[in-house]
Scaffold this motif. Structure first.
Motif, PDB file in Angstrom:
ATOM      1  N   SER A   1       8.677  24.731 -31.572  1.00  0.00           N
ATOM      2  CA  SER A   1       9.198  25.338 -32.793  1.00  0.00           C
ATOM      3  C   SER A   1      10.725  25.310 -32.856  1.00  0.00           C
TER       4      SER A   1
ATOM      5  N   THR B   1       1.872  20.236 -39.731  1.00  0.00           N
ATOM      6  CA  THR B   1       1.851  21.652 -39.350  1.00  0.00           C
ATOM      7  C   THR B   1       0.517  22.040 -38.733  1.00  0.00           C
TER       8      THR B   1
ATOM      9  N   ILE C   1      12.181  21.688 -32.981  1.00  0.00           N
ATOM     10  CA  ILE C   1      11.912  21.083 -34.293  1.00  0.00           C
ATOM     11  C   ILE C   1      12.907  21.605 -35.323  1.00  0.00           C
ATOM     12  N   ARG C   2      13.125  22.916 -35.331  1.00  0.00           N
ATOM     13  CA  ARG C   2      14.068  23.495 -36.284  1.00  0.00           C
ATOM     14  C   ARG C   2      15.483  22.995 -36.023  1.00  0.00           C
TER      15      ARG C   2
ATOM     16  N   SER D   1       7.725  23.913 -38.792  1.00  0.00           N
ATOM     17  CA  SER D   1       8.028  24.909 -37.763  1.00  0.00           C
ATOM     18  C   SER D   1       7.542  26.302 -38.146  1.00  0.00           C
TER      19      SER D   1
ATOM     20  N   TYR E   1       3.071  24.978 -30.158  1.00  0.00           N
ATOM     21  CA  TYR E   1       3.923  25.481 -31.234  1.00  0.00           C
ATOM     22  C   TYR E   1       5.107  26.259 -30.673  1.00  0.00           C
TER      23      TYR E   1
END
Length: 251
Positions: free
Chosen positions: A82, A68, A85-86, A161, A78
């Motif tokens: 994000s 992170t 990744i989720r 995330s 990010y």
């Protein structure tokens, strides 16, 4: 609920629901811990098991913080990663759930990717065998936290995330604590625990939970479910049609 608002309870429940997967992945290791100690004392065996699992949870939290922190270094990075990744984390959770239900084994292919990392760690892990001291148990837990595990992978991606290293660390502690009951029971009462798990079909219940939570984790699935809930909560009966200025409506 904001898309990145993850709770400690949710992380704990993921770990708890993955008990069947933990039994298959780490059950053998947990069982050998009890056999590794020469003591016949239940207290000693529990202490070894507990220290091993503390080391494992520390390992999860450490990886979550590092991953992170890497994403949080750049806002652009990010922002770009994000959502993907989720999505990937949600897919892994769904596949893990389907595996527990007995409908799909694709998660095993994803876990196989981790074997490339594990082959570099396994020599160090094997060097501390037999695990017959508290220090060795703690070290073993930290090293075996690297074992290929789809449930751990998805949780790491899920918490990373958030973009907040300390929050991610805390959430992975929650995940680790969720896996703790299964790991302790597997290590101390392996056969009895497996019999109960099979008898009450807990794999199926856990699998369903992981599939639902996986869908919720995926941004598209989350927003879709959230939109339906919001739309369903609209009270059309309370709309004051008399106050609508139909003259200003653009037909």
């Amino acid at each position: 609920m904001p898309s990145a608002d993850f709770s400690f309870l949710a992380a704990f429940l993921i770990g708890l629901a993955g008990a069947g997967h933990c039994f298959g992945m780490c059950g053998g290791i947990a069982s050998t811990l009890s056999m590794g100690t020469q003591s016949k004392s239940l207290i000693t065996k529990v202490a070894i098991q507990l220290l091993y699992n503390i080391g494992r949870i520390i390992s999860y939290a450490f990886f979550a913080f590092i991953l992170t922190y890497f994403f949080s270094l750049s806002f652009e990075l990010y922002s770009a990663l994000s959502s993907p990744i989720r999505t990937f984390a949600g897919i892994i959770l769904i596949l893990t759930g389907l595996y527990l239900i007995g409908l799909n084994k694709w998660i095993l292919r994803i876990e196989a990717i981790g074997k490339h990392i594990w082959k570099f760690v396994s020599p160090a892990a094997k060097s501390i065998l037999p695990i017959n001291t508290p220090k060795k148990a703690l070290m073993a837990g930290f090293l075996w936290g690297w074992l290929p595990c789809g449930l751990a992978y998805s949780s790491l991606l899920w918490v990373s995330s958030t973009g907040e290293p300390m929050k991610a660390l805390w959430l992975m502690v929650g995940f680790g604590l969720g896996t703790l009951p299964a790991m302790l029971l597997t290590g101390i009462f392996a056969l009895q625990f497996k019999a109960v798990w099979v008898k009450f079909k807990l794999d199926i219940l856990s699998g369903i939970f992981l599939v639902v939570f996986g869908i919720w984790t995926i941004p598209a699935g989350h927003h879709g479910m959230h939109h339906e809930m919001d739309h369903g909560q609209m009270d059309h009966g309370q709309m004051d049609h008399g106050q609508m200025d139909h003259g200003q409506m653009d037909h």
